[in-house]
Scaffold this motif. Structure first.
Motif, PDB file in Angstrom:
ATOM      1  N   THR A  55      58.695  25.759  24.303  1.00 24.82           N
ATOM      2  CA  THR A  55      57.801  26.004  23.169  1.00 24.82           C
ATOM      3  C   THR A  55      57.831  27.461  22.705  1.00 24.82           C
ATOM      4  O   THR A  55      58.052  27.726  21.516  1.00 24.82           O
ATOM      5  CB  THR A  55      56.374  25.554  23.504  1.00 24.82           C
ATOM      6  N   PRO A  56      57.636  28.446  23.598  1.00 14.20           N
ATOM      7  CA  PRO A  56      57.704  29.838  23.126  1.00 14.20           C
ATOM      8  C   PRO A  56      59.106  30.256  22.682  1.00 14.20           C
ATOM      9  O   PRO A  56      59.251  31.079  21.768  1.00 14.20           O
ATOM     10  CB  PRO A  56      57.233  30.656  24.333  1.00 14.20           C
ATOM     11  N   GLY A  98      61.039  14.734  38.877  1.00 12.66           N
ATOM     12  CA  GLY A  98      61.465  14.622  37.498  1.00 12.66           C
ATOM     13  C   GLY A  98      60.341  14.882  36.520  1.00 12.66           C
ATOM     14  O   GLY A  98      60.522  15.582  35.509  1.00 12.66           O
ATOM     15  N   GLN A  99      59.168  14.339  36.800  1.00 13.63           N
ATOM     16  CA  GLN A  99      58.015  14.547  35.931  1.00 13.63           C
ATOM     17  C   GLN A  99      57.639  16.017  35.872  1.00 13.63           C
ATOM     18  O   GLN A  99      57.309  16.553  34.808  1.00 13.63           O
ATOM     19  CB  GLN A  99      56.824  13.720  36.436  1.00 13.63           C
ATOM     20  N   ALA A 100      57.681  16.690  37.011  1.00 12.61           N
ATOM     21  CA  ALA A 100      57.346  18.116  37.049  1.00 12.61           C
ATOM     22  C   ALA A 100      58.346  18.921  36.225  1.00 12.61           C
ATOM     23  O   ALA A 100      57.959  19.851  35.487  1.00 12.61           O
ATOM     24  CB  ALA A 100      57.323  18.604  38.495  1.00 12.61           C
ATOM     25  N   LEU A 101      59.623  18.604  36.308  1.00  7.19           N
ATOM     26  CA  LEU A 101      60.641  19.330  35.562  1.00  7.19           C
ATOM     27  C   LEU A 101      60.509  19.093  34.060  1.00  7.19           C
ATOM     28  O   LEU A 101      60.632  20.036  33.254  1.00  7.19           O
ATOM     29  CB  LEU A 101      62.034  18.928  36.035  1.00  7.19           C
ATOM     30  N   ASN A 102      60.283  17.848  33.655  1.00  6.96           N
ATOM     31  CA  ASN A 102      60.118  17.560  32.232  1.00  6.96           C
ATOM     32  C   ASN A 102      58.943  18.335  31.648  1.00  6.96           C
ATOM     33  O   ASN A 102      59.031  18.897  30.550  1.00  6.96           O
ATOM     34  CB  ASN A 102      59.904  16.052  32.026  1.00  6.96           C
ATOM     35  N   TRP A 103      57.841  18.372  32.374  1.00  5.83           N
ATOM     36  CA  TRP A 103      56.654  19.093  31.911  1.00  5.83           C
ATOM     37  C   TRP A 103      56.932  20.591  31.818  1.00  5.83           C
ATOM     38  O   TRP A 103      56.583  21.239  30.830  1.00  5.83           O
ATOM     39  CB  TRP A 103      55.485  18.829  32.876  1.00  5.83           C
ATOM     40  N   ALA A 104      57.572  21.134  32.836  1.00  8.21           N
ATOM     41  CA  ALA A 104      57.835  22.573  32.866  1.00  8.21           C
ATOM     42  C   ALA A 104      58.764  22.999  31.742  1.00  8.21           C
ATOM     43  O   ALA A 104      58.558  24.046  31.105  1.00  8.21           O
ATOM     44  CB  ALA A 104      58.414  22.967  34.217  1.00  8.21           C
TER      45      ALA A 104
END
Length: 418
Positions: free
Chosen positions: A111-112, A99-105
């Protein structure tokens, strides 16, 4: 609990498949998200397969500080293909869970898009496991489901790819577990179709679709789309339903396939993680019942959240039976007629699922017998996982037991050389 279980199984078996009337939305853009930790055996073949079957989509692999050649394989693929990208996480933030990896990704990718003024309601993120393979009709079906603006998420059907290992006494238990995992997802398919009627479709870790506009709104409120728990997929579906009462989720008949777990120990550890993750979702109940989520969805989700806790009573009863014998008591004993009816209903349900599974897959008589013989093995493995889940939960252990994957014969794998 047994009554709710039998009712859910009966309705799932009898109700017809809902039909969608909307035309596919061809303006949607898909980005596959693949969390990867030490996936050199499968990641290359997964990315190449996605690019072949979905050439219009983008593929982003989230390397969670792998120790193997995962990053090197993906670096090479990203150089060769502009629609493939590698997102690298590093310590100390890495390896904090899927979950943490997905939120960060998602934050990196949104952003772009936001800077370019993209219409986020037409950007769709698709979570696929490192061994995931989509079927050809999946994105077309997703376009039809997501043509409804109220549908912010969808879940594909999951199938298990069987091992190619030769059946032998050494591989027998593993092959039985694989067979039962595919049968299990076959049953879940019917339950999901029922849940779609009252808007409580559950999200899995593999084949999960999310609208980028929903993800952006969650991040803007400071709420992670994938909560920090061991069943981040199920919890993400809860968050999606609770964010806005009008949010809807769809179930997709087209499948995403994955490897099974042909190992009793690894399978039990995986199911222990799933059970523990569901137990961690208990605090959602007050929010769920204070929300304007349809009441049938609330009942269904409540039943799912409470299931591990109700199963704990059964496990505790079985484990303490020797103590009751020593004390000269029997504890709670069901009437013989009631026990016989419950047993007959359970056997009947299992047999009708196997019969339906046989019809869909065209199983030979020998394969049907193999499937029936596998049922006790599967049940034993699930029982083994329950005490493990309760022990981990009450001792505070929250370690992610990652699934182990294997390279599959016949797939072309990119090299890491020049």
């Amino acid at each position: 609990m047994l009554g709710l279980y039998f009712l859910q199984m009966l309705l799932s078996a009898l109700l017809p498949t809902p039909r969608r009337q909307l035309r596919p939305d061809d303006t949607l853009h898909f980005t596959f998200l693949i969390p990867a930790l030490n996936e050199e055996r499968v990641i290359g073949a997964t990315v190449l397969t996605l690019r072949e079957l979905a050439p219009e989509a983008r593929v982003a692999v989230i390397d969670d500080a792998s120790d193997d050649a995962t990053a090197a394989i993906m670096t090479r693929l990203a150089v060769q293909d502009a629609r493939v990208s590698l997102l690298s996480r590093t310590a100390p933030q890495a390896r904090e869970g899927k979950g943490q990896a997905l939120n960060w990704a998602v934050q990196q990718l949104l952003t772009p898009l936001q800077a370019a003024g993209a219409d986020l309601s037409r950007e769709i993120f698709v979570v696929v496991d490192a061994d995931g393979r989509i079927t050809p009709g999946l994105l077309a079906e997703a376009r039809a489901a997501l043509a409804d603006g109220h549908v912010v998420g969808a879940q594909a059907r999951v199938r298990i790819r069987p091992s190619v290992t030769r059946l032998s006494p050494r591989t027998l238990v593993g092959r039985m577990l694989e067979q039962q995992q595919d049968l299990e997802f076959f049953i879940i398919r019917h339950v999901q179709r029922l849940r779609e009627r009252w808007h409580s479709v559950g999200l899995f870790g593999n084949g999960q679709f999310m609208r980028a506009s929903y993800l952006a709104s969650q991040l803007a409120r400071g709420v992670p789309a994938w909560p920090d728990c061991l069943s981040e997929d199920f919890a993400s579906g809860l968050e999606m339903r609770l964010a806005r009462p009008e949010n809807r989720m769809a179930f997709l008949e087209s499948a995403v396939t994955q490897q099974g777990l042909p190992d009793l120990r690894l399978f039990s550890r995986q199911r222990a993680r799933w059970t523990q993750g569901t137990m961690q979702c208990l605090p959602y109940l007050p929010r769920l019942w204070a929300s304007r989520v349809p009441w049938l969805a609330r009942l269904d989700l409540t039943y799912f959240i409470l299931s591990p806790w109700m199963n704990a009573v059964i496990v505790l009863s079985l484990l303490t039976q020797p103590l009751r014998w020593l004390m000269g008591t029997q504890g709670l004993v069901l009437d013989a007629t009631v026990s016989a009816v419950i047993t007959a209903l359970n056997i009947g349900l299992q047999l009708q699922w196997v019969a339906r599974y046989q019809r869909e897959n065209g199983l030979s008589p020998a394969r049907v017998l193999f499937t029936l013989a596998s049922l006790p093995v599967y049940g034993f493995a699930l029982f083994l996982s329950l005490p493990m889940a309760y022990r981990h939960h009450f001792t505070g252990r929250r370690t992610w037991d990652k699934s182990t994957r294997h390279a599959e014969p016949g797939e072309s794998l990119p090299t890491t050389g020049d």
